[in-house]
Design an enzyme around this catalytic site. Structure first.
Site, PDB file in Angstrom:
ATOM      1  N   ASN A 265       0.851  -1.190   0.000  1.00  0.00           N
ATOM      2  CA  ASN A 265       0.000   0.000   0.000  1.00  0.00           C
ATOM      3  C   ASN A 265       0.889   1.242   0.000  1.00  0.00           C
ATOM      4  OD1 ASN A 265      -1.849   2.032   0.389  1.00  0.00           O
ATOM      5  ND2 ASN A 265      -2.831   1.100   2.179  1.00  0.00           N
TER       6      ASN A 265
ATOM      7  N   CYS B 179     -20.750  -2.885  -3.545  1.00  0.00           N
ATOM      8  CA  CYS B 179     -19.768  -2.465  -4.551  1.00  0.00           C
ATOM      9  C   CYS B 179     -20.397  -1.428  -5.471  1.00  0.00           C
ATOM     10  CB  CYS B 179     -19.294  -3.678  -5.359  1.00  0.00           C
ATOM     11  SG  CYS B 179     -18.034  -3.253  -6.582  1.00  0.00           S
TER      12      CYS B 179
END
Length: 368
Positions: free
Chosen positions: A114, A214
């Site tokens: 990340n 989503c």
């Protein structure tokens, strides 16, 4: 202890690079023993039918550095890039496998982490500034294909600090619009110059998404935006055509708005402001080009038919048809002049007044 851990991390990164270089040196193939063939260091520009990658090769791109920390899920199959058997793999690993099968002669460097964390951000900066095709040189271009503002702001911060050109792209949550944006630090607006409301208001975007839900996603919209992005990347890298600073796409009306934004002198990012000052100095140092206005020369071309234009008005007639030109300020001209009043050469005939009235004259005319 902290120094030992840092040294260990550096050694791990060195081993990862060495492994990537070895993996890039030998690409998958059907050779004996499954070792594959040695990659082609320099491909010929000649287009021949024997080249199996001539339709799939990405021209001008010799190396790709991939950064992502997520894993492939079955819900990602609508991207038309990942395959069901890759579920569970890291996205960078799956992307490398897919791309390597398409073109095994591109160098790949994958980083499964990340970029928004403090410890990974410095390594991310290092690879941007030193991970070019020639080790120690910066990359040519950074592409942002992320789905959150936090990652965009991280890329923006890194590129502003390094003076690195990058392209940002995105698709709306309702999946019917998208955009790409070229960002040249100091020359064009960065992502912090005119931030979205979520960023400007310092809202935690995680609170805007419901757990397990989503956002809408259309592979067609993503394909169009991705195609536009790659097209502009090629124009930028190969230096042809016009690269759009901002190009949008509205699928509902098939509308493609374009614009360019100047950087904000009061941008919150101090490195953006610094890059703006550097750009102004660079522009001021350029030699100024004087614009010379040349008078157009009237050219009378000869022709094979011997045709020429002859005025039907003589010089004398032209002079007589023009009057005096008045005194006018400099730069002002008249479209035409009033010709002089010519004196009548015919002798005037005068008639004596007989003193008769109109009625008497009418009576005479009736008797004639």
């Amino acid at each position: 202890m902290a120094e030992s851990v840092e040294r260990l991390q550096q050694r791990v990164q060195e081993l990862e690079r060495e492994l990537a270089q070895e993996r890039n040196r030998r690409v998958p193939g059907s050779g004996e023993g499954g070792g594959g063939r040695v990659r082609i260091d320099k491909m010929s520009s000649e287009v021949v039918d024997s080249n199996p990658y001539r339709e799939l090769l990405t021209p001008g791109v010799n190396q790709l550095l991939l950064f992502d920390y997520d894993k492939v899920e079955l819900a990602n199959m609508n991207r038309l890039f990942f395959q069901p058997h890759q579920a569970g793999l890291s996205k960078v690993q799956a992307a490398e496998h897919t791309l390597r099968n398409i073109n095994p002669d591109v160098l790949f460097e994958v980083h499964n982490y990340n970029i928004t964390t403090v410890e990974n951000f410095q390594h991310f900066m290092d690879r941007i500034s030193n991970g070019g095709l020639e080790e120690g040189k910066p990359v040519d271009l950074v592409l942002s294909c992320v789905d959150n503002f936090e990652a965009r702001m991280t890329i923006n911060t890194a590129c502003n600090e390094l003076g690195q050109t990058w392209m940002e792209s995105g698709v709306s949550e309702n999946a019917v619009s998208g955009h790409i944006q070229l960002i040249i630090p100091g020359e064009s607006a960065c992502f912090a110059c005119a931030p979205p409301l979520v960023v400007a208001a310092n809202i935690d975007e995680k609170t805007l998404k419901r757990e397990g839900v989503c956002a809408a996603s259309l592979p067609t919209t993503m394909g169009v935006v991705a195609g536009i992005l790659v097209q502009n990347v090629l124009k930028f890298l190969l230096n042809f055509g016009t690269v759009s600073f901002y190009l949008g796409y509205n699928a509902m009306q098939d509308f493609f708005p374009t614009m360019s934004m100047k950087p904000n002198p009061q941008c919150d990012d101090r490195n953006c402001r610094k890059q703006q000052e550097e750009y102004k100095k660079k522009v001021a140092a350029l030699p100024k080009q004087e614009v010379m206005q040349e008078e157009e020369e009237i050219i009378h071309e000869d022709n094979e038919w011997g045709i020429e234009l002859v005025s039907e008005v003589s010089e004398e007639e032209l002079k007589n048809s023009s009057g005096p030109v008045p005194d006018l300020p400099e730069g002002i001209t008249v479209a035409y002049t009033i010709p002089k009043k010519q004196e009548d050469s015919v002798t005037e005939v005068t008639v004596e007044d007989s003193g008769e009235s109109l009625e008497d004259l009418m009576a005479k005319m009736k008797n004639m």
